[in-house]
Motif scaffolding. Sequence first.
Motif, PDB file in Angstrom:
ATOM      1  N   SER A   2      22.312  37.674 -29.715  1.00  0.00           N
ATOM      2  CA  SER A   2      20.979  37.445 -29.172  1.00  0.00           C
ATOM      3  C   SER A   2      20.479  36.064 -29.561  1.00  0.00           C
ATOM      4  CB  SER A   2      19.989  38.501 -29.671  1.00  0.00           C
ATOM      5  OG  SER A   2      18.670  38.182 -29.260  1.00  0.00           O
ATOM      6  N   THR A   3      19.942  35.354 -28.575  1.00  0.00           N
ATOM      7  CA  THR A   3      19.257  34.093 -28.847  1.00  0.00           C
ATOM      8  C   THR A   3      17.825  34.144 -28.322  1.00  0.00           C
ATOM      9  OG1 THR A   3      20.134  33.123 -26.796  1.00  0.00           O
ATOM     10  CG2 THR A   3      21.392  32.750 -28.831  1.00  0.00           C
ATOM     11  N   ILE A   4      17.318  35.338 -28.109  1.00  0.00           N
ATOM     12  CA  ILE A   4      15.934  35.506 -27.649  1.00  0.00           C
ATOM     13  C   ILE A   4      14.994  35.078 -28.770  1.00  0.00           C
ATOM     14  CG2 ILE A   4      14.206  37.172 -26.867  1.00  0.00           C
ATOM     15  CD1 ILE A   4      16.480  38.857 -25.737  1.00  0.00           C
ATOM     16  N   ASP A   5      13.935  34.361 -28.409  1.00  0.00           N
ATOM     17  CA  ASP A   5      12.961  33.911 -29.402  1.00  0.00           C
ATOM     18  C   ASP A   5      12.294  35.102 -30.102  1.00  0.00           C
ATOM     19  OD1 ASP A   5      13.500  31.291 -28.746  1.00  0.00           O
ATOM     20  OD2 ASP A   5      11.898  31.186 -27.243  1.00  0.00           O
ATOM     21  N   ASP A   6      11.711  34.842 -31.255  1.00  0.00           N
ATOM     22  CA  ASP A   6      11.146  35.899 -32.093  1.00  0.00           C
ATOM     23  C   ASP A   6       9.784  36.349 -31.568  1.00  0.00           C
ATOM     24  OD1 ASP A   6      10.716  37.699 -34.076  1.00  0.00           O
ATOM     25  OD2 ASP A   6      10.305  36.238 -35.650  1.00  0.00           O
ATOM     26  N   HIS A   7       9.785  37.035 -30.422  1.00  0.00           N
ATOM     27  CA  HIS A   7       8.561  37.619 -29.867  1.00  0.00           C
ATOM     28  C   HIS A   7       8.357  39.016 -30.443  1.00  0.00           C
ATOM     29  CE1 HIS A   7       8.540  34.326 -27.024  1.00  0.00           C
ATOM     30  NE2 HIS A   7       9.717  34.686 -26.547  1.00  0.00           N
ATOM     31  N   TRP A   8       7.168  39.550 -30.311  1.00  0.00           N
ATOM     32  CA  TRP A   8       6.878  40.890 -30.825  1.00  0.00           C
ATOM     33  C   TRP A   8       7.726  41.961 -30.143  1.00  0.00           C
ATOM     34  CZ3 TRP A   8       5.373  44.600 -27.405  1.00  0.00           C
ATOM     35  CH2 TRP A   8       4.835  44.181 -26.189  1.00  0.00           C
ATOM     36  N   TRP A   9       8.157  41.670 -28.919  1.00  0.00           N
ATOM     37  CA  TRP A   9       8.899  42.663 -28.143  1.00  0.00           C
ATOM     38  C   TRP A   9      10.417  42.486 -28.238  1.00  0.00           C
ATOM     39  CZ3 TRP A   9      11.842  39.729 -25.018  1.00  0.00           C
ATOM     40  CH2 TRP A   9      11.340  38.509 -24.585  1.00  0.00           C
ATOM     41  N   ARG A  10      10.891  41.525 -29.039  1.00  0.00           N
ATOM     42  CA  ARG A  10      12.320  41.208 -29.041  1.00  0.00           C
ATOM     43  C   ARG A  10      13.180  42.404 -29.444  1.00  0.00           C
ATOM     44  NH1 ARG A  10      15.020  36.986 -33.244  1.00  0.00           N
ATOM     45  NH2 ARG A  10      13.741  38.285 -34.607  1.00  0.00           N
ATOM     46  N   LEU A  11      12.879  43.049 -30.565  1.00  0.00           N
ATOM     47  CA  LEU A  11      13.730  44.141 -31.041  1.00  0.00           C
ATOM     48  C   LEU A  11      13.705  45.352 -30.105  1.00  0.00           C
ATOM     49  CD1 LEU A  11      13.207  44.009 -34.915  1.00  0.00           C
ATOM     50  CD2 LEU A  11      14.915  42.857 -33.494  1.00  0.00           C
ATOM     51  N   PRO A  12      12.523  45.787 -29.608  1.00  0.00           N
ATOM     52  CA  PRO A  12      12.546  46.869 -28.620  1.00  0.00           C
ATOM     53  C   PRO A  12      13.341  46.519 -27.363  1.00  0.00           C
ATOM     54  CG  PRO A  12      10.339  46.606 -29.502  1.00  0.00           C
ATOM     55  CD  PRO A  12      11.143  45.446 -30.014  1.00  0.00           C
ATOM     56  N   ALA A  13      13.221  45.261 -26.915  1.00  0.00           N
ATOM     57  CA  ALA A  13      13.972  44.854 -25.726  1.00  0.00           C
ATOM     58  C   ALA A  13      15.473  44.894 -25.979  1.00  0.00           C
ATOM     59  CB  ALA A  13      13.544  43.449 -25.297  1.00  0.00           C
ATOM     60  N   LEU A  14      15.908  44.474 -27.154  1.00  0.00           N
ATOM     61  CA  LEU A  14      17.330  44.519 -27.484  1.00  0.00           C
ATOM     62  C   LEU A  14      17.840  45.958 -27.519  1.00  0.00           C
ATOM     63  CD1 LEU A  14      17.550  41.756 -30.250  1.00  0.00           C
ATOM     64  CD2 LEU A  14      18.433  41.640 -27.908  1.00  0.00           C
ATOM     65  N   CYS A  15      17.011  46.873 -28.028  1.00  0.00           N
ATOM     66  CA  CYS A  15      17.402  48.285 -28.035  1.00  0.00           C
ATOM     67  C   CYS A  15      17.510  48.822 -26.604  1.00  0.00           C
ATOM     68  CB  CYS A  15      16.398  49.115 -28.831  1.00  0.00           C
ATOM     69  SG  CYS A  15      16.428  48.807 -30.619  1.00  0.00           S
ATOM     70  N   LEU A  16      16.595  48.409 -25.745  1.00  0.00           N
ATOM     71  CA  LEU A  16      16.667  48.833 -24.350  1.00  0.00           C
ATOM     72  C   LEU A  16      17.920  48.285 -23.673  1.00  0.00           C
ATOM     73  CD1 LEU A  16      12.953  48.463 -23.184  1.00  0.00           C
ATOM     74  CD2 LEU A  16      14.224  50.580 -23.556  1.00  0.00           C
ATOM     75  N   TRP A  17      18.273  47.041 -23.972  1.00  0.00           N
ATOM     76  CA  TRP A  17      19.507  46.471 -23.435  1.00  0.00           C
ATOM     77  C   TRP A  17      20.716  47.284 -23.889  1.00  0.00           C
ATOM     78  CZ3 TRP A  17      20.404  43.531 -19.514  1.00  0.00           C
ATOM     79  CH2 TRP A  17      19.508  42.534 -19.125  1.00  0.00           C
ATOM     80  N   ALA A  18      20.715  47.688 -25.146  1.00  0.00           N
ATOM     81  CA  ALA A  18      21.837  48.466 -25.674  1.00  0.00           C
ATOM     82  C   ALA A  18      21.973  49.795 -24.942  1.00  0.00           C
ATOM     83  CB  ALA A  18      21.651  48.705 -27.172  1.00  0.00           C
ATOM     84  N   VAL A  19      20.850  50.480 -24.738  1.00  0.00           N
ATOM     85  CA  VAL A  19      20.874  51.763 -24.038  1.00  0.00           C
ATOM     86  C   VAL A  19      21.300  51.571 -22.583  1.00  0.00           C
ATOM     87  CG1 VAL A  19      19.436  53.670 -23.234  1.00  0.00           C
ATOM     88  CG2 VAL A  19      19.163  52.804 -25.563  1.00  0.00           C
ATOM     89  N   ALA A  20      20.781  50.538 -21.926  1.00  0.00           N
ATOM     90  CA  ALA A  20      21.135  50.291 -20.528  1.00  0.00           C
ATOM     91  C   ALA A  20      22.607  49.939 -20.387  1.00  0.00           C
ATOM     92  CB  ALA A  20      20.260  49.170 -19.969  1.00  0.00           C
TER      93      ALA A  20
END
Length: 266
Positions: free
Chosen positions: A152-170
């Motif tokens: 992951s190279t997504i910037d440290d936004h408040w939603w970064r970790l939830p979004a990464l978890c959603l990517w994993a599930v998808a």
Amino acid sequence: MRIREWVGPPRQNQVPVVTDPRERKSLWFEITIVLLVTFGTSALSSMFSLADSLLAGDLSEQTVALNTARASNSLLDLLSQLLGVARLLAWGALGAYLLWRSGIALRTMGLARADRRDAGHGVGLAALIGLPGLGLYLVAQAIGANLTVAPSTIDDHWWRLPALCLWAVANSGAEEILVVAYLVTRLRQLGWGENSSLVASALLRGGYHLYQGFGGGLGNVVMGVVFTRYWQRTGRLWPLVVAHALIDIVAFVGYALLRGRVGWIP
């Protein structure tokens, strides 16, 4: 489950072989279209990406990011991330719908109601694949057979970790439904043997990971062999979805949290 119970001959095929020439041709057209829309095109793109990386020089000196920012604005980036997640979920839904529409029950696909056994097997499969997979990646990267993978190279936004978890599930849902349940079921209907179907599924999985290098491709072929044989033996898909999601969550979230804090993480 004992190892010998799922490395042996697969269970009896639960879908009839299609013999009508027109229906067989229709199935081949469907498989081709589905793969061109989804992971078949991804496999071809990965091959081109690997070829480009080889021409550029030493693979180990190059970096590939799995999850990247999609917009400079935080809100637009979040919406773009969610759109990508929705697309993957739609790919998985497409495969399940096509099987269901042709009269194949969700239970036959391995998508019966999940239970605690599925979760336990999923954790076991994640450990079986994840730990050796990390070792294979480090060896391949050290000998120059793999790019450096940045999960992951997504910037440290408040939603970064939830979004990464959603990517994993998808990722897990789309890949296991399409590459295992959908593809192997359709190949069964065309009269392919279980071993031939397993090889086709595993090679496809390895193919669309070749952008990471030879180590990434080989590691995912091995993962495909283990996962597909498990499904063939048990008829349960949920453990594969759980295992794949756990592997990706540990990689994505772990990297995001440890990057810059642990010296050996790029």
